[in-house]
Design an enzyme around this catalytic site. Structure first.
Site, PDB file in Angstrom:
ATOM      1  N   GLY A 710       0.779  -1.227   0.000  1.00  0.00           N
ATOM      2  CA  GLY A 710       0.000   0.000   0.000  1.00  0.00           C
ATOM      3  C   GLY A 710       0.809   1.275   0.000  1.00  0.00           C
ATOM      4  N   GLU A 746       4.264  -6.625   1.962  1.00  0.00           N
ATOM      5  CA  GLU A 746       4.079  -7.086   0.589  1.00  0.00           C
ATOM      6  C   GLU A 746       3.737  -5.928  -0.352  1.00  0.00           C
ATOM      7  OE1 GLU A 746       1.086 -10.031   1.769  1.00  0.00           O
ATOM      8  OE2 GLU A 746      -0.431  -8.676   0.923  1.00  0.00           O
ATOM      9  N   GLY A 748       3.669  -3.544  -3.651  1.00  0.00           N
ATOM     10  CA  GLY A 748       3.726  -3.699  -5.099  1.00  0.00           C
ATOM     11  C   GLY A 748       4.161  -2.382  -5.729  1.00  0.00           C
ATOM     12  N   ARG A 785      -5.368   3.188 -15.371  1.00  0.00           N
ATOM     13  CA  ARG A 785      -5.488   3.890 -14.085  1.00  0.00           C
ATOM     14  C   ARG A 785      -6.205   5.249 -14.153  1.00  0.00           C
ATOM     15  NH1 ARG A 785      -1.842   5.231 -10.977  1.00  0.00           N
ATOM     16  NH2 ARG A 785      -2.816   4.370  -9.129  1.00  0.00           N
ATOM     17  N   CYS A 816     -12.853   3.982 -27.980  1.00  0.00           N
ATOM     18  CA  CYS A 816     -14.188   4.566 -28.122  1.00  0.00           C
ATOM     19  C   CYS A 816     -14.927   4.588 -26.795  1.00  0.00           C
ATOM     20  CB  CYS A 816     -14.975   3.807 -29.184  1.00  0.00           C
ATOM     21  SG  CYS A 816     -14.293   4.107 -30.801  1.00  0.00           S
ATOM     22  N   GLU A 817     -14.439   5.360 -25.914  1.00  0.00           N
ATOM     23  CA  GLU A 817     -15.061   5.578 -24.599  1.00  0.00           C
ATOM     24  C   GLU A 817     -14.753   7.004 -24.202  1.00  0.00           C
ATOM     25  OE1 GLU A 817     -16.593   3.472 -22.294  1.00  0.00           O
ATOM     26  OE2 GLU A 817     -16.304   1.545 -23.318  1.00  0.00           O
ATOM     27  N   TYR A 846       0.773  -1.509 -11.983  1.00  0.00           N
ATOM     28  CA  TYR A 846      -0.612  -1.561 -12.460  1.00  0.00           C
ATOM     29  C   TYR A 846      -0.759  -0.903 -13.821  1.00  0.00           C
ATOM     30  CZ  TYR A 846      -0.917  -2.745  -7.552  1.00  0.00           C
ATOM     31  OH  TYR A 846      -0.698  -3.325  -6.344  1.00  0.00           O
TER      32      TYR A 846
HETATM   33  N1  LLP Z   1      -1.207  -7.197  -0.873  1.00  0.00           N
HETATM   34  C1  LLP Z   1      -2.471  -7.414  -1.244  1.00  0.00           C
HETATM   35  C2  LLP Z   1      -3.249  -8.442  -0.591  1.00  0.00           C
HETATM   36  C3  LLP Z   1      -3.031  -6.649  -2.271  1.00  0.00           C
HETATM   37  O1  LLP Z   1      -4.283  -6.845  -2.618  1.00  0.00           O
HETATM   38  C4  LLP Z   1      -2.262  -5.633  -2.879  1.00  0.00           C
HETATM   39  C5  LLP Z   1      -2.820  -4.821  -3.943  1.00  0.00           C
HETATM   40  C6  LLP Z   1      -0.928  -5.467  -2.470  1.00  0.00           C
HETATM   41  C7  LLP Z   1      -0.433  -6.255  -1.450  1.00  0.00           C
HETATM   42  C8  LLP Z   1      -0.017  -4.448  -3.076  1.00  0.00           C
HETATM   43  O2  LLP Z   1      -0.488  -3.148  -2.850  1.00  0.00           O
HETATM   44  P1  LLP Z   1       0.436  -1.914  -3.300  1.00  0.00           P
HETATM   45  O3  LLP Z   1       1.672  -1.874  -2.435  1.00  0.00           O
HETATM   46  O4  LLP Z   1       0.747  -2.033  -4.714  1.00  0.00           O
HETATM   47  O5  LLP Z   1      -0.404  -0.702  -3.033  1.00  0.00           O
HETATM   48  N2  LLP Z   1      -4.859  -1.228  -9.490  1.00  0.00           N
HETATM   49  C9  LLP Z   1      -4.777  -0.321  -8.382  1.00  0.00           C
HETATM   50  C10 LLP Z   1      -4.126  -0.946  -7.178  1.00  0.00           C
HETATM   51  C11 LLP Z   1      -4.837  -2.193  -6.734  1.00  0.00           C
HETATM   52  C12 LLP Z   1      -4.114  -2.882  -5.633  1.00  0.00           C
HETATM   53  C13 LLP Z   1      -4.627  -4.236  -5.439  1.00  0.00           C
HETATM   54  N3  LLP Z   1      -4.019  -4.914  -4.369  1.00  0.00           N
HETATM   55  C14 LLP Z   1      -4.012   0.928  -8.825  1.00  0.00           C
HETATM   56  O6  LLP Z   1      -3.594   0.975  -9.977  1.00  0.00           O
HETATM   57  O7  LLP Z   1      -3.861   1.871  -8.071  1.00  0.00           O
END
Ligand code: LLP
Length: 866
Positions: A710, A746, A748, A785, A816-817, A846
């Site tokens: 997050g 964890e 991302g 996004r 086309c949106e 993402y």
């Molecule tokens: N752990 C779990 C269980 C998750 O569901 C996620 C992301 C992460 C870790 C990693 O989160 P991060 O550090 O990347 O914030 N598509 C959206 C983000 C969706 C995140 C989904 N889950 C965007 O582009 O902002």
């Protein structure tokens, strides 16, 4: 000096208590005044408050404090000491006023403390401070004279005003004739100093202007003199878009019209008393709020020109609001019900602020700043009202107000704001009939922490147009700590840009990932000592080279599907399965079976699966994903906690889960929570750890606590990098409180967002009815996004990188949106043309993973850069 032409325009400078209590501040006042008169074409009237704290003391004395004599002695001593500090002869400068003040205690009126006596007492703060100032500035060579404000400001009596109001909270005459102005101008010095707060009563005695009195005095003089401006010099930089104590990102409002300023000061900002705007407003005299310590800041300028930008200018919170809800079936279509209830409010001396009405209910709010709302008064009012309706008093409430011109035209931009309030119990919503404010009344306890979030939402939605430099100045944080260094992106380097242009020539849309940036992020997290286990959430970017790079840096990998698990082992065949974490959501049973077969760690977040598929879970070790009852994130669609979210087991169900686990011989070895994505406040994770540790303590078999991912990154040019140091510090502290668990994360986005760019070519540049659009060969198909979350990605024209970004375009794709928009009102070189390479920044997380073939467009290509 009497040769000063009487027509010379005046400027009024007002200085408050803190600005007149220190010698160096008086030097500033002298400098400011002298500068104004330099050219000989302006005269200056300085209006001052009492030294700080003095009016409070005088009020206590006027109110009959038992130790009045001691307090007077202390005041005398303080003023004498300050006179000495200013190098003045206290007896000569202050002697008369000090002995009059002491004499007031011996005055026969002191026994009964009539209002006129109280006014005489209260007036001394300003009489003393202005005398000190005049004498000191004379010694500093300023050609300044002293005048008694009571010779120039006349109190008037208003209908319905109490005797108290007519003496101690007076209004003054706002018109003067030319004779008045000529007399005033006949005073010989180019600079004059006088007192705020006091005026002449109709009986010739002293009258007091009451709260905000000195500002009001300055505004009255400004109006009467038809001054070229009234400047309120204070100890804050001006009015802000929110109270900076609550919202450090609040922006200085550099220009407001009178109505907006009035609304902002009425609904919260303490810097200017709402009463003080009136006199300038009626005579069209511009006002400014300026900071004595930082005179170079732009301050807030207030004048009559309606601002050109509609939008929310400020958000404020007022506490201590009392709501009175009145319910009756008899009111529907009955004549005079409203009159009856308001008559009762009037009887109890209560003024009503907000009103909401329905067929059978009228709810009104009482603002404590205008009312003496004691429990007694409320009880008497309730009793009185209960004769005609059912009454409920709801308190304490907070009123949260959005202020700005054209509120009605902004409603479509306020969806996030409505959604945020939707989570609270809103008692009353009120929109002012002048279209300047929208107020929500909620329980005071619910309002905590809401303002920063709402402020950020107003900016993100465009409802608060902070990019308008004519209205929005620097943020409070920036004023306090200086402008933060801009984050420099790897692709700004000239060599990297050449490499990117070469890659773009092979075809676009094309994602390019800079592996060194990935390593840097990994190393930054590896340096955080409190963390024991790191998993990269591969859903953010599953490119094989990204996985290899992070694995080599010691990261494990977090997967959400069996597809991701298979991809991980195909990419890294020798990977130890204990370095893989499976965190699925509503996955089919076979994916759990497949994951256990692979030997990876598995997370489960509901009790139903345990009960329905005992054979899948029997005898296994499991991590339990918990919903802590709240979520967070850059957009509602990425919040993964709270009742509305599909993720996680509610805390209340943990005991059930533990019991069900026991029946199938499952051992809970990990506790997990991931409450959302794109979270900027580092405190979030330490709180999650603390709560999870509490749960883990109750379970007993847990060895790992996973606090999720997050962490956000700076997408916008002004965004600050995630505060990793503060984050690490919080984790270290909380880990020290529960050292026996292994702390896992964890992330991302944080690992990969900044490493990636999306390269595109311009397809067409089109102007339509005033909007210029740059079309790219990549749209929401390549980068979802912006369409999905209104996410911001910076764009740069790589082909014309050295040209100035001097023209605003909307950036759109080929899909086309209508939502196929990558950015609104973005600056690019005016020459941007078909064939240019445009880079979309921070697209490594993402980005490609969410791309699709909608409209049968090809997926983007991918490259890595070493
Ligand atoms: N752990 C779990 C269980 C998750 O569901 C996620 C992301 C992460 C870790 C990693 O989160 P991060 O550090 O990347 O914030 N598509 C959206 C983000 C969706 C995140 C989904 N889950 C965007 O582009 O902002």
């Amino acid at each position: 000096m009497s040769s000063l032409p009487t027509g010379t325009p005046w400027v009024v400078l007002k200085f408050g208590g803190t600005s007149v209590s220190q010698r160096h501040r008086w030097d500033t006042i002298g400098r400011l005044a002298s500068k104004r008169i330099e050219g000989g074409d302006t005269r200056v009237l300085v209006v001052v408050s009492a030294l700080s704290g003095v009016t409070n003391e005088l009020t206590a004395i006027a109110d009959g404090a038992a130790d009045a004599a001691v307090r007077v002695d202390a005041l005398v001593a303080r003023h004498r000491a300050f006179a000495a500090d200013l190098g003045l002869d206290a007896d000569a400068v202050l002697g008369t006023h000090l002995s009059t003040l002491q004499g007031l205690l011996a005055d026969p009126r002191a026994a009964t403390r009539p209002l006129d006596w109280q006014a005489d007492v209260l007036a001394h703060g300003e009489l003393l401070s202005s005398s000190l100032g005049a004498a000191y500035l004379q010694t500093q060579g300023v050609d300044i004279g002293w005048c008694d404000a009571r010779d120039w400001l006349d109190a008037i009596e208003l209908p319905n005003q109490s005797a108290w109001g007519r003496r101690l909270s007076v209004s003054c005459k706002r018109e003067a004739d030319d004779a008045w102005r000529t007399r005033f101008a006949a005073q010989p010095t180019p600079v004059l100093i006088t007192q705020g707060f006091i005026a002449r009563h109709g009986d010739g005695g002293t009258a007091i202007l009451g709260r905000g009195g000195s500002d009001t005095s300055a505004a009255l003089f400004g109006g009467l003199l038809r001054a070229s401006g009234v400047e309120i010099w204070t100890d804050v930089p001006g009015m802000f878009s929110a109270n900076p104590r609550d919202v450090p990102d609040a922006r200085l409002l550099t220009r407001l019209d009178y109505a907006e300023a009035q609304e902002i000061s009425t609904t919260g900002a303490k810097v200017l008393h709402p009463r003080s705007l009136g006199p300038c407003r009626v005579s069209g005299v511009p006002m400014a709020i300026l900071d004595t310590e930082r005179p170079d800041l732009p301050g807030t300028r207030i004048d009559g020109e309606a601002s050109t930008v509609p939008g929310v200018k400020a958000i404020s919170r007022r506490n201590g609001i009392v709501l009175v809800s009145m319910e009756t079936v008899g009111m529907w279509q009955s004549v005079g019900f409203m009159a009856d209830i308001f008559e009762r409010f009037k009887r109890h001396g209560l003024s009503v602020d907000l009103i909401g009405s329905a067929e059978t209910n009228v709810t009104v709010s009482l603002d404590p700043s205008d009312n003496l709302v004691s429990t007694d008064v409320l009880a008497r009012l309730s009793e009185d009202l209960s004769q005609i309706c059912r009454v409920k008093v709801i308190a304490p409430c907070a009123a949260i107000t959005l202020v700005g011109r054209g509120m009605r035209s902004l409603l479509h931009k306020l969806s996030d704001v409505w959604a945020t309030f939707g989570k609270e119990r809103v008692h009353l919503i009120s929109q002012s009939s002048n279209d300047l404010n929208l107020t929500f009344v909620i329980d005071e306890a619910d309002a905590d922490g809401l303002l920063p979030q709402l402020h950020a939402e107003l900016i993100a939605s465009g409802a608060m147009p902070v990019d308008d430099g004519a209205v929005f100045g620097p943020s409070w944080k920036e004023i306090q700590f200086g402008k933060p260094a801009r984050v420099v992106k790897w692709w700004e380097d000239a060599t990297e840009r050449q490499r990117l242009l070469a890659l773009a020539s092979r075809g676009t849309p094309r994602y390019v990932y800079h592996l060194q940036t990935v390593r840097e992020r990994a190393r930054a997290l590896n340096a955080v000592g409190a963390i024991d286990r790191r998993f990269f959430a591969i859903k953010a970017n599953s490119h094989p080279w990204i996985l290899r790079t992070l694995e080599a840096e010691g990261f494990g990998l977090e997967c959400v599907s069996i597809g991701e698990i298979e991809h991980v082992f195909a990419t890294l065949p020798g990977l130890d399965p204990s370095r893989v974490l499976f965190t699925p959501s509503f996955a089919p049973r076979r994916e759990y079976d497949g994951a256990f077969e692979r030997g990876v760690n598995v997370t489960l977040d509901n009790v139903e699966a345990l009960r329905n598929w005992p054979e899948t879970f029997r005898g296994r070790d499991l991590w339990l994903r918990i919903d802590l009852g709240r979520g967070d994130g850059h957009h509602a669609k990425v919040v993964t906690g709270g009742a509305a979210s599909k993720f996680g087991l509610p805390i209340a169900a943990v005991d059930d889960f533990v019991a069900a686990a026991r029946t199938v011989g499952v051992r809970i070895t990990g506790i997990h929570a991931h409450l959302g994505s794109g979270i900027g406040h580092p405190k979030h994770w330490r709180e999650v750890y603390a709560e999870l540790a509490g749960v883990a303590d109750g379970i007993g078999t847990v060895d790992s606590i996973d606090i999720g991912g997050g962490l956000t990154i700076p997408y916008k040019p002004d965004d600050q990098p995630f505060d990793l140091a503060l984050w690490a510090e919080g984790l270290a502290e909380i880990k020290a409180a529960w050292p026996r668990y292994r702390l896992a994360i964890e992330p991302g986005r944080f690992m990969v967002a900044e490493c990636g760019v999306l390269l595109t070519h311009v397809t067409q540049v089109v102007g339509k009815q005033g909007v210029r659009r740059v079309g790219l060969d990549a749209g929401m198909n390549a980068l979802m996004r912006p369409a999905m979350y209104d996410a911001f990605h910076a764009v740069r024209n790589l082909t014309r990188f050295d040209d100035a970004d001097d023209a605003a375009f909307d950036i759109v794709g080929p899909i086309c949106e209508s939502s196929d928009v990558l950015g609104i009102d973005r600056l690019l070189p005016v020459g941007t043309a078909e064939g240019d390479v445009v880079l979309v920044s921070d697209a490594g997380a993402y980005g490609f993973v969410m791309a699709n073939t909608y409209n049968l467009r090809d997926l983007p290509q991918e490259d890595v850069l070493e």
